[in-house]
Design a protein around this motif. Structure first.
Motif: not given
Length: 401
Positions: A142-167
């Motif tokens: 649980i904490p590993i997955t939470r940190d993993y998903l949080g890192s995706i948001v940071v590493e893609t400057a939020v916008v990248g993650a949002l665009l990925a969800l749109i895809a």
């Protein structure tokens, strides 16, 4: 992506791994569109070849296999195809055959001494790292997955993650093979969760670089979805995000002024008398010393002892008058009443009790670039700066407190 930036200008395996990740993903996409067996054979060959650089590509091969079976379930009834896929993967892995051959010549760096099948598998599977796994029970995911998903948001400057969800949302109608990048991301998460240490998981997000590449691919697809709904004049909008990330990250990760690690290890080498033994450990110090001593041939007169490299143990050592002096980069915590461990600037010296204490050479009060805002101060660099000042404080505690 800050983690990708941090690895792109140093001699590490992670950005070359991304080359293979993106390359095989493109080939797999071609196979999805054309369904040619030869295309998949090439993809598996590159998985094997890429695994010679970083074993994550074998995890990728597993994700690719699941994807292929999901798209074409009948492939499991074609043994010739399966043999072709496995054979091409093994062909890509052939550079590993060099390890046992070279090991028989007993080179200076002989990680895990892979001359037998068992020792070879130890080196190939990096078994010496598995004992450091942070995970203890399923709930730790649980904490590993939470940190993993949080890192995706940071590493893609939020916008990248949002665009990925749109895809992902648009893929239902466009029939994009988004299952492959999702499987790669899942494999990346599980592989690190099962054997990564606390630092590997929660501090050094470079190990998630393949996931960030997959999110970038999905973000590109998401950007295409938005462009299809915007006027043609808006074609430049998707370029704003990478342009921002380049301008924002370039200076932060510009290493053209970085000399801290080399300066520290140079001080270590310069502080040694001729013929000394230097017992070195810790990635921050040992790896730089290895490069300076073994590649650039600095201080060829000393004996650099690579403590812990490939599970190596310390050689027999002698202490006393007339013996070659023994120095260490870190305090050994030896419980030997007959020895004194003396701090001497950036090294320790092991001396028999009763011998006169050596003089301390004058050292600078800071490392070059330590206070220069142009020099990156990543986690490891901060540790190295802290080690330098710790050694100075430990050394001068007796005489100049």
């Amino acid at each position: 992506a800050p983690s990708v930036w941090s690895q792109a200008n140093i001699q590490r395996v992670y950005t070359l791994d991304l080359v293979f990740v993106v390359w095989v993903t493109g080939i797999a996409w071609d196979w999805y569109l054309e369904r040619r067996v030869s295309t998949l054979v090439l993809a598996y060959f590159l998985c094997g070849l890429g695994a010679c650089n970083h074993t994550f590509m074998l995890v990728y091969a597993i994700a690719l296999s699941v994807f292929v079976v999901a798209v074409e379930p009948n492939v499991v009834f074609h043994p010739r195809r399966i043999l072709a896929f496995g054979g091409s993967t093994l062909l890509g892995l052939l550079p590993y055959a060099y390890l046992p051959i070279r090991s028989r010549f007993n080179p200076r760096l002989d990680w895990d001494n892979p001359e037998t099948l068992g020792r070879f598998l130890e080196a190939f599977l990096r078994r010496d790292f598995w004992g450091r796994a942070w995970i203890e029970r399923p709930a730790d995911l649980i904490p590993i997955t939470r940190d993993y998903l949080g890192s995706i948001v940071v590493e893609t400057a939020v916008v990248g993650a949002l665009l990925a969800l749109i895809a992902l949302w648009a893929s239902r109608r466009r029939h994009w093979p988004v299952a492959l990048p999702l499987l790669v991301m899942l494999g990346n998460l599980l592989a690190l969760a099962l054997h990564g240490s606390r630092s590997d998981i929660f501090i050094w997000h470079r190990y998630y670089a393949p996931s960030y590449a997959m999110v970038a691919l999905l973000a590109g697809l998401g950007a295409q979805v938005l462009l299809d709904r915007l006027p043609r004049r808006a074609w430049f909008l998707p370029l704003l995000l990478p342009a921002f990330l380049v301008t924002n990250g370039c200076q932060k990760f510009n290493r053209s002024h970085y000399r801290i690690a080399e300066a520290f290890s140079t001080m270590v080498l310069d502080s040694l008398p001729p013929g000394a033994h230097l017992i070195a450990t810790d990635d921050n110090v040992l790896f730089v010393l290895m490069y300076l001593h073994l590649v650039e041939h600095r201080r060829p007169d000393i004996d650099l002892v690579l403590q812990g490299v490939g599970g190596a143990n310390l050689p027999p050592l002698r202490f006393g008058r007339g013996m070659e002096p023994v120095f260490l980069t870190h305090h050994p915590n030896w419980n030997l009443a007959e020895l004194d461990i003396i701090p001497l600037g950036v090294v320790f010296q092991a001396l028999p009790k009763g011998l006169p204490k050596p003089t301390v050479r004058t050292l600078p009060s800071e490392l070059p670039g330590e206070n220069d805002p142009r020099v990156p101060k990543d986690y490891l660099t901060q540790n190295l700066i802290g080690l330098f000042h710790y050694m100075l404080g430990f050394t001068y505690e007796r005489s100049d407190w």
